[in-house]
Design a protein around this motif. Structure first.
Motif, PDB file in Angstrom:
ATOM      1  N   ARG A   1     -16.115   3.343   5.145  1.00  0.00           N
ATOM      2  CA  ARG A   1     -14.713   3.173   5.543  1.00  0.00           C
ATOM      3  C   ARG A   1     -14.082   2.068   4.713  1.00  0.00           C
ATOM      4  O   ARG A   1     -14.723   1.045   4.447  1.00  0.00           O
ATOM      5  CB  ARG A   1     -14.634   2.827   7.035  1.00  0.00           C
ATOM      6  CG  ARG A   1     -13.273   3.091   7.675  1.00  0.00           C
ATOM      7  CD  ARG A   1     -13.425   3.172   9.183  1.00  0.00           C
ATOM      8  NE  ARG A   1     -12.205   3.631   9.821  1.00  0.00           N
ATOM      9  CZ  ARG A   1     -11.471   2.895  10.649  1.00  0.00           C
ATOM     10  NH1 ARG A   1     -11.841   1.660  10.948  1.00  0.00           N
ATOM     11  NH2 ARG A   1     -10.378   3.388  11.201  1.00  0.00           N
ATOM     12  N   ALA A   2     -12.845   2.275   4.292  1.00  0.00           N
ATOM     13  CA  ALA A   2     -12.191   1.288   3.426  1.00  0.00           C
ATOM     14  C   ALA A   2     -10.691   1.352   3.615  1.00  0.00           C
ATOM     15  O   ALA A   2     -10.139   2.340   4.114  1.00  0.00           O
ATOM     16  CB  ALA A   2     -12.534   1.564   1.962  1.00  0.00           C
ATOM     17  N   SER A   3     -10.019   0.290   3.209  1.00  0.00           N
ATOM     18  CA  SER A   3      -8.573   0.318   3.041  1.00  0.00           C
ATOM     19  C   SER A   3      -8.280   0.713   1.597  1.00  0.00           C
ATOM     20  O   SER A   3      -9.069   0.427   0.695  1.00  0.00           O
ATOM     21  CB  SER A   3      -7.961  -1.051   3.355  1.00  0.00           C
ATOM     22  OG  SER A   3      -8.110  -1.364   4.728  1.00  0.00           O
TER      23      SER A   3
ATOM     24  N   PHE B   1      -5.978  11.441   1.009  1.00  0.00           N
ATOM     25  CA  PHE B   1      -7.303  11.080   1.516  1.00  0.00           C
ATOM     26  C   PHE B   1      -7.217  10.587   2.953  1.00  0.00           C
ATOM     27  O   PHE B   1      -8.058  10.946   3.793  1.00  0.00           O
ATOM     28  CB  PHE B   1      -7.936  10.019   0.624  1.00  0.00           C
ATOM     29  CG  PHE B   1      -9.368   9.720   0.970  1.00  0.00           C
ATOM     30  CD1 PHE B   1     -10.371  10.616   0.610  1.00  0.00           C
ATOM     31  CD2 PHE B   1      -9.719   8.568   1.640  1.00  0.00           C
ATOM     32  CE1 PHE B   1     -11.705  10.362   0.935  1.00  0.00           C
ATOM     33  CE2 PHE B   1     -11.037   8.299   1.970  1.00  0.00           C
ATOM     34  CZ  PHE B   1     -12.039   9.199   1.617  1.00  0.00           C
ATOM     35  N   ALA B   2      -6.213   9.784   3.259  1.00  0.00           N
ATOM     36  CA  ALA B   2      -6.056   9.265   4.623  1.00  0.00           C
ATOM     37  C   ALA B   2      -5.802  10.395   5.619  1.00  0.00           C
ATOM     38  O   ALA B   2      -6.244  10.325   6.772  1.00  0.00           O
ATOM     39  CB  ALA B   2      -4.909   8.258   4.668  1.00  0.00           C
ATOM     40  N   ALA B   3      -5.092  11.436   5.181  1.00  0.00           N
ATOM     41  CA  ALA B   3      -4.804  12.562   6.064  1.00  0.00           C
ATOM     42  C   ALA B   3      -6.016  13.471   6.244  1.00  0.00           C
ATOM     43  O   ALA B   3      -6.265  13.974   7.344  1.00  0.00           O
ATOM     44  CB  ALA B   3      -3.631  13.361   5.505  1.00  0.00           C
ATOM     45  N   ARG B   4      -6.780  13.660   5.170  1.00  0.00           N
ATOM     46  CA  ARG B   4      -7.860  14.641   5.203  1.00  0.00           C
ATOM     47  C   ARG B   4      -9.210  14.054   5.587  1.00  0.00           C
ATOM     48  O   ARG B   4     -10.108  14.786   6.022  1.00  0.00           O
ATOM     49  CB  ARG B   4      -7.955  15.333   3.834  1.00  0.00           C
ATOM     50  CG  ARG B   4      -6.646  16.013   3.437  1.00  0.00           C
ATOM     51  CD  ARG B   4      -6.666  16.572   2.027  1.00  0.00           C
ATOM     52  NE  ARG B   4      -5.311  16.852   1.546  1.00  0.00           N
ATOM     53  CZ  ARG B   4      -5.025  17.387   0.371  1.00  0.00           C
ATOM     54  NH1 ARG B   4      -6.010  17.718  -0.448  1.00  0.00           N
ATOM     55  NH2 ARG B   4      -3.757  17.596   0.011  1.00  0.00           N
ATOM     56  N   ASP B   5      -9.376  12.737   5.423  1.00  0.00           N
ATOM     57  CA  ASP B   5     -10.597  12.042   5.839  1.00  0.00           C
ATOM     58  C   ASP B   5     -10.223  10.821   6.674  1.00  0.00           C
ATOM     59  O   ASP B   5     -10.512   9.683   6.289  1.00  0.00           O
ATOM     60  CB  ASP B   5     -11.408  11.609   4.616  1.00  0.00           C
ATOM     61  CG  ASP B   5     -12.073  12.767   3.913  1.00  0.00           C
ATOM     62  OD1 ASP B   5     -13.136  13.211   4.389  1.00  0.00           O
ATOM     63  OD2 ASP B   5     -11.525  13.253   2.905  1.00  0.00           O
TER      64      ASP B   5
ATOM     65  N   ARG C   1      -6.853   1.121   6.509  1.00  0.00           N
ATOM     66  CA  ARG C   1      -5.423   0.862   6.339  1.00  0.00           C
ATOM     67  C   ARG C   1      -4.998   1.315   4.950  1.00  0.00           C
ATOM     68  O   ARG C   1      -5.820   1.451   4.045  1.00  0.00           O
ATOM     69  CB  ARG C   1      -5.105  -0.626   6.532  1.00  0.00           C
ATOM     70  CG  ARG C   1      -5.393  -1.138   7.940  1.00  0.00           C
ATOM     71  CD  ARG C   1      -4.982  -2.595   8.124  1.00  0.00           C
ATOM     72  NE  ARG C   1      -5.259  -3.029   9.481  1.00  0.00           N
ATOM     73  CZ  ARG C   1      -6.410  -3.570   9.884  1.00  0.00           C
ATOM     74  NH1 ARG C   1      -7.382  -3.776   8.999  1.00  0.00           N
ATOM     75  NH2 ARG C   1      -6.585  -3.924  11.137  1.00  0.00           N
ATOM     76  N   LEU C   2      -3.687   1.504   4.799  1.00  0.00           N
ATOM     77  CA  LEU C   2      -3.104   1.899   3.521  1.00  0.00           C
ATOM     78  C   LEU C   2      -2.103   0.841   3.067  1.00  0.00           C
ATOM     79  O   LEU C   2      -1.270   0.392   3.861  1.00  0.00           O
ATOM     80  CB  LEU C   2      -2.362   3.224   3.645  1.00  0.00           C
ATOM     81  CG  LEU C   2      -3.158   4.513   3.840  1.00  0.00           C
ATOM     82  CD1 LEU C   2      -2.189   5.677   4.074  1.00  0.00           C
ATOM     83  CD2 LEU C   2      -4.043   4.784   2.648  1.00  0.00           C
ATOM     84  N   VAL C   3      -2.167   0.484   1.793  1.00  0.00           N
ATOM     85  CA  VAL C   3      -1.122  -0.302   1.154  1.00  0.00           C
ATOM     86  C   VAL C   3      -0.599   0.571   0.018  1.00  0.00           C
ATOM     87  O   VAL C   3      -1.371   0.985  -0.856  1.00  0.00           O
ATOM     88  CB  VAL C   3      -1.647  -1.640   0.604  1.00  0.00           C
ATOM     89  CG1 VAL C   3      -0.508  -2.427  -0.050  1.00  0.00           C
ATOM     90  CG2 VAL C   3      -2.300  -2.462   1.708  1.00  0.00           C
TER      91      VAL C   3
ATOM     92  N   ALA D   1      -3.908   6.116   9.730  1.00  0.00           N
ATOM     93  CA  ALA D   1      -4.127   4.723   9.357  1.00  0.00           C
ATOM     94  C   ALA D   1      -2.799   3.975   9.291  1.00  0.00           C
ATOM     95  O   ALA D   1      -1.804   4.510   8.801  1.00  0.00           O
ATOM     96  CB  ALA D   1      -4.818   4.646   8.002  1.00  0.00           C
ATOM     97  N   PRO D   2      -2.746   2.747   9.802  1.00  0.00           N
ATOM     98  CA  PRO D   2      -1.537   1.932   9.620  1.00  0.00           C
ATOM     99  C   PRO D   2      -1.257   1.750   8.131  1.00  0.00           C
ATOM    100  O   PRO D   2      -2.186   1.577   7.333  1.00  0.00           O
ATOM    101  CB  PRO D   2      -1.894   0.597  10.281  1.00  0.00           C
ATOM    102  CG  PRO D   2      -3.029   0.916  11.197  1.00  0.00           C
ATOM    103  CD  PRO D   2      -3.794   2.029  10.552  1.00  0.00           C
ATOM    104  N   ALA D   3       0.011   1.804   7.769  1.00  0.00           N
ATOM    105  CA  ALA D   3       0.379   1.717   6.357  1.00  0.00           C
ATOM    106  C   ALA D   3       1.390   0.610   6.128  1.00  0.00           C
ATOM    107  O   ALA D   3       2.307   0.414   6.932  1.00  0.00           O
ATOM    108  CB  ALA D   3       0.947   3.054   5.872  1.00  0.00           C
ATOM    109  N   LEU D   4       1.221  -0.100   5.039  1.00  0.00           N
ATOM    110  CA  LEU D   4       2.173  -1.092   4.569  1.00  0.00           C
ATOM    111  C   LEU D   4       2.758  -0.571   3.264  1.00  0.00           C
ATOM    112  O   LEU D   4       2.045  -0.418   2.275  1.00  0.00           O
ATOM    113  CB  LEU D   4       1.482  -2.435   4.340  1.00  0.00           C
ATOM    114  CG  LEU D   4       2.336  -3.560   3.731  1.00  0.00           C
ATOM    115  CD1 LEU D   4       3.493  -3.925   4.650  1.00  0.00           C
ATOM    116  CD2 LEU D   4       1.471  -4.786   3.436  1.00  0.00           C
ATOM    117  N   VAL D   5       4.045  -0.252   3.285  1.00  0.00           N
ATOM    118  CA  VAL D   5       4.728   0.254   2.096  1.00  0.00           C
ATOM    119  C   VAL D   5       5.488  -0.914   1.470  1.00  0.00           C
ATOM    120  O   VAL D   5       6.318  -1.556   2.131  1.00  0.00           O
ATOM    121  CB  VAL D   5       5.701   1.394   2.447  1.00  0.00           C
ATOM    122  CG1 VAL D   5       6.402   1.910   1.188  1.00  0.00           C
ATOM    123  CG2 VAL D   5       4.957   2.528   3.142  1.00  0.00           C
TER     124      VAL D   5
END
Length: 349
Positions: free
Chosen positions: A102-104, A118-122, A128-130, A215-219
């Protein structure tokens, strides 16, 4: 910089037989900095990037890799197989070889769409996403006239493209940083592969994956008028189930250069704890107060500039500073803030 100063290269093998070069260093939660056209070995020679890698690694385990056809990865690739599924195979190979469950993910420019997919499919594998500088529909990130002009140089003059891209896309100055950045671009791949990469990107569209991202995302957005419009980042934020937009001050279209300490704190805090740290402090200036009070009128940035007798880019700079100081996610938050009639703009209510 010598080879002893950089992490050793490791190599992973994708499910379709492509060798992917990667590095892993640091300690703490894992952050995978995903590539566009990259050469991770050459990027260590760029002072600002090297400093960012080292700063991130104090609190995070950082993973860098070169996508297929670039850098230390296999240069012999099928030009018709450079879409999002191919990029997902590269990422999965690196995670598997490194033993990371598991990773951000830091989706930077071209890699934004891959990170979303990747966040949607796995979903179980993404903490988290940045996201910075890209779009789920990659064509939107490639529309600005300046970008189209730069892409036209790939066939005409590869060296000129590398020099121009380093300055225009990443905002480097004419000193040593620019030379090292241009060299990283130039050695990342060949002109035919770069042309195939960007041609494939035109068709990448992961908008259908957005609702499945958990996953929570920071845009993050920091772009000049000639770069990706802020509306692209706002639409992305609105489409993700759990996302926050931070419009960073300045016009340099990159991270970790214009205000590296603030950028690093923002990314590190979010990856380690999910917290979005304040990137600025102190009261609003008189001009910022004036801009904030006008926001509920619904004027565009151009209309605000005419009313105030200032340039549009100055309005954009004031807005970015306002958002930072009051902790607003964007224009809607700032309008709501102004409508509440707050008179002390030192802290958000």
């Amino acid at each position: 910089m010598t080879g002893a100063d950089t992490p050793p290269l490791r190599f992973a093998r994708t499910s379709d037989g492509v060798t992917i070069g990667y590095q892993m260093f640091g300690r703490g939660p894992v952050l995978v900095w995903m590539p566009s056209l990259s050469n991770i070995v050459a990027q260590w020679r760029i002072p600002a990037i090297r400093a960012a890698y080292r700063a991130l690694s104090r609190e995070l385990t950082v993973v860098l890799y070169d996508g297929r056809g670039t850098g230390s990865s296999d240069r012999r690739v099928d030009p018709d197989n450079l879409g999002v599924d191919a990029h997902l195979r590269d990422l999965r190979a690196v995670l598997g070889d490194a033993g990371i469950d598991r990773a951000s993910l830091l989706g930077y420019y071209h890699a934004t769409a891959t990170a979303i997919a990747f966040a949607a499919r796995d979903p179980a594998r993404v903490q988290r996403l940045v996201l910075f500088g890209g779009a789920p529909r990659m064509r939107e990130a490639m529309l600005p006239a300046q970008t189209r002009a730069l892409l036209s140089l790939i066939d005409q003059d590869w060296d000129l493209f590398a020099d121009a891209a380093a300055a225009a896309w990443l905002g480097w100055d004419t000193g040593s940083s620019n030379r090292w950045t241009a060299d990283a671009f130039r050695t990342a791949t060949t002109a035919p592969v770069a042309k195939a990469w960007f041609a494939a990107a035109q068709d990448i569209d992961v908008t259908g994956d957005l609702p499945q991202v958990r996953a929570p995302a920071l845009v993050l957005h920091r772009q000049g008028q000639q770069q990706i419009p802020v509306e692209v980042a706002r639409r992305l934020t609105a489409a993700l189930p759990d996302a926050r937009l931070v419009e960073l001050p300045g016009s340099t279209p990159t991270l970790f250069l214009e205000d590296p300490a603030a950028d690093l704190r923002l990314v590190t805090d979010f990856v380690t704890s999910g917290r979005v740290s304040r990137t600025g402090s102190g009261p609003l200036t008189p001009r910022e107060r004036e801009v904030l009070r006008l926001l509920p009128d619904g004027d565009s940035n151009a209309e605000l500039a005419r009313r105030l007798g200032i340039a549009v880019h100055t309005v954009e700079r004031h807005l970015a500073s306002i958002y930072r100081k009051i902790g607003a996610r964007g224009r809607a938050d700032a309008v709501a803030y102004a409508l509440r009639g707050v008179t002390d703009f030192r802290h958000p209510p």
